[in-house]
Motif scaffolding. Structure first.
Motif, PDB file in Angstrom:
ATOM      1  N   LEU A   1       0.841  -1.201   0.000  1.00  0.00           N
ATOM      2  CA  LEU A   1       0.000   0.000   0.000  1.00  0.00           C
ATOM      3  C   LEU A   1       0.878   1.253   0.000  1.00  0.00           C
ATOM      4  O   LEU A   1       0.624   2.197  -0.755  1.00  0.00           O
ATOM      5  CB  LEU A   1      -0.920   0.001   1.231  1.00  0.00           C
ATOM      6  N   ARG A   2       1.899   1.244   0.841  1.00  0.00           N
ATOM      7  CA  ARG A   2       2.773   2.415   0.922  1.00  0.00           C
ATOM      8  C   ARG A   2       3.373   2.725  -0.450  1.00  0.00           C
ATOM      9  O   ARG A   2       3.354   3.862  -0.931  1.00  0.00           O
ATOM     10  CB  ARG A   2       3.887   2.190   1.941  1.00  0.00           C
ATOM     11  N   ARG A   3       3.903   1.666  -1.101  1.00  0.00           N
ATOM     12  CA  ARG A   3       4.533   1.872  -2.414  1.00  0.00           C
ATOM     13  C   ARG A   3       3.541   2.387  -3.451  1.00  0.00           C
ATOM     14  O   ARG A   3       3.830   3.305  -4.218  1.00  0.00           O
ATOM     15  CB  ARG A   3       5.135   0.545  -2.912  1.00  0.00           C
TER      16      ARG A   3
ATOM     17  N   ILE B   1      -3.854   3.886   8.308  1.00  0.00           N
ATOM     18  CA  ILE B   1      -3.977   5.354   8.375  1.00  0.00           C
ATOM     19  C   ILE B   1      -2.712   5.941   8.987  1.00  0.00           C
ATOM     20  O   ILE B   1      -2.106   6.878   8.445  1.00  0.00           O
ATOM     21  CB  ILE B   1      -5.185   5.778   9.245  1.00  0.00           C
ATOM     22  N   ARG B   2      -2.284   5.361  10.124  1.00  0.00           N
ATOM     23  CA  ARG B   2      -1.095   5.906  10.807  1.00  0.00           C
ATOM     24  C   ARG B   2       0.138   5.835   9.912  1.00  0.00           C
ATOM     25  O   ARG B   2       0.906   6.781   9.828  1.00  0.00           O
ATOM     26  CB  ARG B   2      -0.833   5.148  12.114  1.00  0.00           C
ATOM     27  N   MET B   3       0.270   4.709   9.214  1.00  0.00           N
ATOM     28  CA  MET B   3       1.430   4.566   8.334  1.00  0.00           C
ATOM     29  C   MET B   3       1.398   5.614   7.221  1.00  0.00           C
ATOM     30  O   MET B   3       2.382   6.305   6.964  1.00  0.00           O
ATOM     31  CB  MET B   3       1.450   3.167   7.721  1.00  0.00           C
TER      32      MET B   3
ATOM     33  N   LEU C   1       3.419   9.642   4.178  1.00  0.00           N
ATOM     34  CA  LEU C   1       2.996  10.492   3.056  1.00  0.00           C
ATOM     35  C   LEU C   1       2.012  11.533   3.589  1.00  0.00           C
ATOM     36  O   LEU C   1       0.809  11.504   3.278  1.00  0.00           O
ATOM     37  CB  LEU C   1       2.306   9.643   1.975  1.00  0.00           C
ATOM     38  N   PRO C   2       2.513  12.464   4.401  1.00  0.00           N
ATOM     39  CA  PRO C   2       1.598  13.341   5.140  1.00  0.00           C
ATOM     40  C   PRO C   2       0.698  14.211   4.255  1.00  0.00           C
ATOM     41  O   PRO C   2      -0.377  14.606   4.707  1.00  0.00           O
ATOM     42  CB  PRO C   2       2.528  14.211   5.995  1.00  0.00           C
ATOM     43  N   ASP C   3       1.107  14.480   3.025  1.00  0.00           N
ATOM     44  CA  ASP C   3       0.253  15.364   2.219  1.00  0.00           C
ATOM     45  C   ASP C   3      -0.818  14.613   1.427  1.00  0.00           C
ATOM     46  O   ASP C   3      -1.595  15.211   0.685  1.00  0.00           O
ATOM     47  CB  ASP C   3       1.084  16.277   1.311  1.00  0.00           C
ATOM     48  N   LEU C   4      -0.878  13.316   1.619  1.00  0.00           N
ATOM     49  CA  LEU C   4      -1.939  12.533   1.008  1.00  0.00           C
ATOM     50  C   LEU C   4      -3.131  12.523   1.971  1.00  0.00           C
ATOM     51  O   LEU C   4      -2.961  12.263   3.159  1.00  0.00           O
ATOM     52  CB  LEU C   4      -1.425  11.105   0.810  1.00  0.00           C
TER      53      LEU C   4
ATOM     54  N   GLY D   1      -5.679   9.466  12.663  1.00  0.00           N
ATOM     55  CA  GLY D   1      -5.224  10.535  11.764  1.00  0.00           C
ATOM     56  C   GLY D   1      -5.989  10.674  10.466  1.00  0.00           C
ATOM     57  O   GLY D   1      -5.547  11.406   9.564  1.00  0.00           O
ATOM     58  N   ALA D   2      -7.133  10.005  10.347  1.00  0.00           N
ATOM     59  CA  ALA D   2      -7.907  10.102   9.099  1.00  0.00           C
ATOM     60  C   ALA D   2      -8.306  11.554   8.829  1.00  0.00           C
ATOM     61  O   ALA D   2      -8.637  12.299   9.754  1.00  0.00           O
ATOM     62  CB  ALA D   2      -9.153   9.225   9.187  1.00  0.00           C
TER      63      ALA D   2
END
Ligand code: PBG
Length: 333
Positions: free
Chosen positions: A67-69, A111-113, A118-121, A166-167
């Motif tokens: 998911l991260r990638r 969500i936390r990851m 990728l904070p701006d997503l 963090g959603a």
């Protein structure tokens, strides 16, 4: 907006402005951009796993590392919002649905990851009990009835756990009465004033959700149907009353779902309320287009873009679509 009647032929030749790509682009009334798209993603436990969903060609359940990638790649093509849908381990599906509000459930970890890497997503979530419910329903089932108020209490717990993780955007998709007001109050009382609610306001009892239920593992479990809470496809006024009600209760944006068969509802919601309207091009719509494209019966890329543009023309601001990564790539090229 009134449409000016054309002068009589030959003063008006409406083909004049269709002669070249430059002219056509100059007068295009609607445009699609990657920033309009919200990408719904199915997630699962494990490492390095991409598990294809047969009824949704091209879509897979992703482990969090994958998911991260993929989220990073999507963001590079201009996608700004991702919506998470969990495939819950069967052992964690229960009658009391407690996994739904566990702070460390799959969705909340995802969500936390994402928010840390990728904070701006923007991260959107789904609020409903079906991925956690032993019987596949969005609410608690007792004696064959779907309980409304008890479900709403559970949805508030679920919403707060997602907000704590963090959603950015919460998407209540359950269609219980009173859930938007209850979730909004819960958010206000717990310091989450900035969390947005995108209410699945006009959500119809549709056959087009079939492949999604495969994806989250709810198909085999679902007992009966969802007609006592989702809207009858025959009803336009009722859909608009749901939109009005959810706005009154504190929704920031509203959704129409499914998308393509309900463009009239999109247009009406935009015209009547002037609020941000989203459409969800659901799993069955995606499957239909992909299946025809795979058979060589339709040009997949053309119908993908045409179907997404139709939502803009119908007044939608944003579109949830499984085509998001592909569409963003094409739009950027
Ligand atoms: C469940 C939920 C559904 C979808 C999103 N959230 C299915 C349902 O109501 O049965 C459908 C999405 C899709 O078909 O792509 N609360």
């Amino acid at each position: 907006m009134p449409v000016h009647p054309p002068a009589p032929y030959p003063a008006a030749r409406l083909r004049r402005l269709r002669q070249t790509a430059a002219l056509r682009d100059l007068v295009a009334e609607n445009r699609l951009a990657a920033a309009d798209l919200i990408w719904p993603v199915f997630i699962r436990e494990g490492e390095n796993v991409e598990e294809p969903i047969p009824s949704m060609p091209g879509v897979a359940r992703l482990s969090l590392d994958r998911l991260r990638r993929k989220a990073e790649a999507a963001r590079e093509t201009g996608i700004r919002t991702i919506c998470l849908f969990p495939y819950t381990d069967p052992a964690l599906r229960t009658e009391d649905c407690a996994e739904a509000w566990s702070p460390d459930n799959l969705t909340n970890r995802a969500i936390r990851m994402l928010k840390s890497d990728l904070p701006d997503l923007s991260v959107m979530t789904d609020i409903a009990l079906d991925p956690y419910n032993i019987n596949g329903h969005d609410g608690f089932v007792v004696g064959g009835q779907i309980l409304n108020d008890e479900t709403v209490e559970a949805l508030v717990k679920m919403a707060l756990a997602q907000a704590d993780a963090g959603a950015d955007i919460l998407g209540p998709s359950d269609m219980m009465d009173g859930r938007i007001g209850a979730i909004r109050l819960g958010l206000e009382q717990s310091g989450h004033q900035r969390v947005a609610i995108l209410s699945y306001a006009a959500k119809f009892a549709s056959g087009f959700y079939g492949p999604f239920r495969d994806a989250v593992g709810a198909s085999g479990r679902l007992v009966g149907d969802k007609k006592t809470y989702q809207i009858d496809p025959a009803n336009r006024n009722e859909a608009l009353r749901c939109v009005a009600r959810d706005l009154d209760e504190g929704a920031d944006m509203v959704m129409v779902k499914p998308g393509m068969p309900y463009l009239d509802i999109c247009r009406a919601a935009k015209d009547e309320f002037g609020v941000p309207v989203c459409a969800y091009q659901v799993s069955g719509e995606y499957a239909m287009l992909q299946a025809a494209a795979q058979n060589g019966w339709l040009d997949g890329e053309k119908v993908m873009l045409e179907s997404l543009l139709a939502f803009k023309r119908a007044g939608c601001d944003a579109i949830l679509t499984y085509f998001a990564p592909e569409a963003a790539r094409v739009l950027r090229a």
